[in-house]
Scaffold this motif. Structure first.
Motif, PDB file in Angstrom:
ATOM      1  N   ARG A   9      -4.439  14.902 -20.757  1.00 53.35           N
ATOM      2  CA  ARG A   9      -5.553  15.444 -20.052  1.00 53.35           C
ATOM      3  C   ARG A   9      -5.591  16.919 -19.611  1.00 53.35           C
ATOM      4  NH1 ARG A   9      -4.360  14.202 -14.200  1.00 53.35           N
ATOM      5  NH2 ARG A   9      -2.624  12.728 -14.360  1.00 53.35           N
ATOM      6  N   GLN A  10      -4.132  17.261 -19.335  1.00 52.64           N
ATOM      7  CA  GLN A  10      -3.916  18.590 -19.166  1.00 52.64           C
ATOM      8  C   GLN A  10      -4.448  19.576 -20.206  1.00 52.64           C
ATOM      9  OE1 GLN A  10       0.238  18.225 -18.178  1.00 52.64           O
ATOM     10  NE2 GLN A  10      -0.152  18.838 -15.908  1.00 52.64           N
ATOM     11  N   THR A  12      -6.604  18.726 -22.580  1.00 57.27           N
ATOM     12  CA  THR A  12      -7.727  18.725 -22.927  1.00 57.27           C
ATOM     13  C   THR A  12      -8.628  19.582 -21.751  1.00 57.27           C
ATOM     14  OG1 THR A  12      -7.591  16.314 -23.609  1.00 57.27           O
ATOM     15  CG2 THR A  12      -9.664  17.017 -23.065  1.00 57.27           C
ATOM     16  N   TYR A  13      -8.068  19.662 -20.682  1.00 66.00           N
ATOM     17  CA  TYR A  13      -8.939  20.415 -19.788  1.00 66.00           C
ATOM     18  C   TYR A  13      -8.774  21.846 -20.090  1.00 66.00           C
ATOM     19  CZ  TYR A  13      -9.666  22.662 -15.120  1.00 66.00           C
ATOM     20  OH  TYR A  13     -10.263  23.392 -14.224  1.00 66.00           O
ATOM     21  N   LYS A  16     -11.116  22.930 -22.816  1.00 65.19           N
ATOM     22  CA  LYS A  16     -12.519  23.051 -22.628  1.00 65.19           C
ATOM     23  C   LYS A  16     -12.869  24.042 -21.681  1.00 65.19           C
ATOM     24  CE  LYS A  16     -13.574  18.064 -23.004  1.00 65.19           C
ATOM     25  NZ  LYS A  16     -13.922  16.730 -22.373  1.00 65.19           N
ATOM     26  N   LYS A  17     -11.792  24.452 -20.635  1.00 62.72           N
ATOM     27  CA  LYS A  17     -12.107  25.403 -19.730  1.00 62.72           C
ATOM     28  C   LYS A  17     -11.403  26.758 -20.025  1.00 62.72           C
ATOM     29  CE  LYS A  17     -14.133  22.437 -16.833  1.00 62.72           C
ATOM     30  NZ  LYS A  17     -15.404  22.440 -16.381  1.00 62.72           N
TER      31      LYS A  17
END
Length: 103
Positions: A9-10, A12-13, A16-17
């Motif tokens: 999730r790190q 992926t974040y 995306k950002k």
């Protein structure tokens, strides 16, 4: 201090950002952080080669970043590689990493 991104999730974040910087063989994603220090993750696809080739490449990239202070505090990074990078020498890899961090 441990400077590794570990969780999916790190990554992926940041994908995306984050802001993307590119060279011929590397893509660097950068995202600001509210914590002192930096965290960096290395993304090497199975398309690059077998496990020993991918691990060698990650070891080289980690050593280059660790010894040269390219990463700045209060930032998170993901360094993603592209095909063809496995054929570079250590010096060529150093130049690529330096170029992508200086953009």
């Amino acid at each position: 201090m441990d400077h590794r991104l570990r969780k999916d999730r790190q990554f992926t974040y940041i994908y995306k950002k984050g802001v993307r910087k590119n060279t011929h063989f590397l893509t660097l994603f950068i995202k600001d952080s509210k914590f002192k220090g930096y965290k960096i993750g290395y993304s090497v696809s199975k398309k690059i080669g077998k496990a020993n080739v991918r691990n060698k490449l990650k070891r080289r990239m980690k050593e280059i970043v660790r010894t040269n202070d390219f990463a700045k505090d209060y930032h998170n990074y993901v360094l993603m590689v592209r095909q063809g990078i496995e054929n570079l020498t250590f010096e060529q890899l150093f130049k690529e990493i330096k170029e992508v961090f200086n953009k």
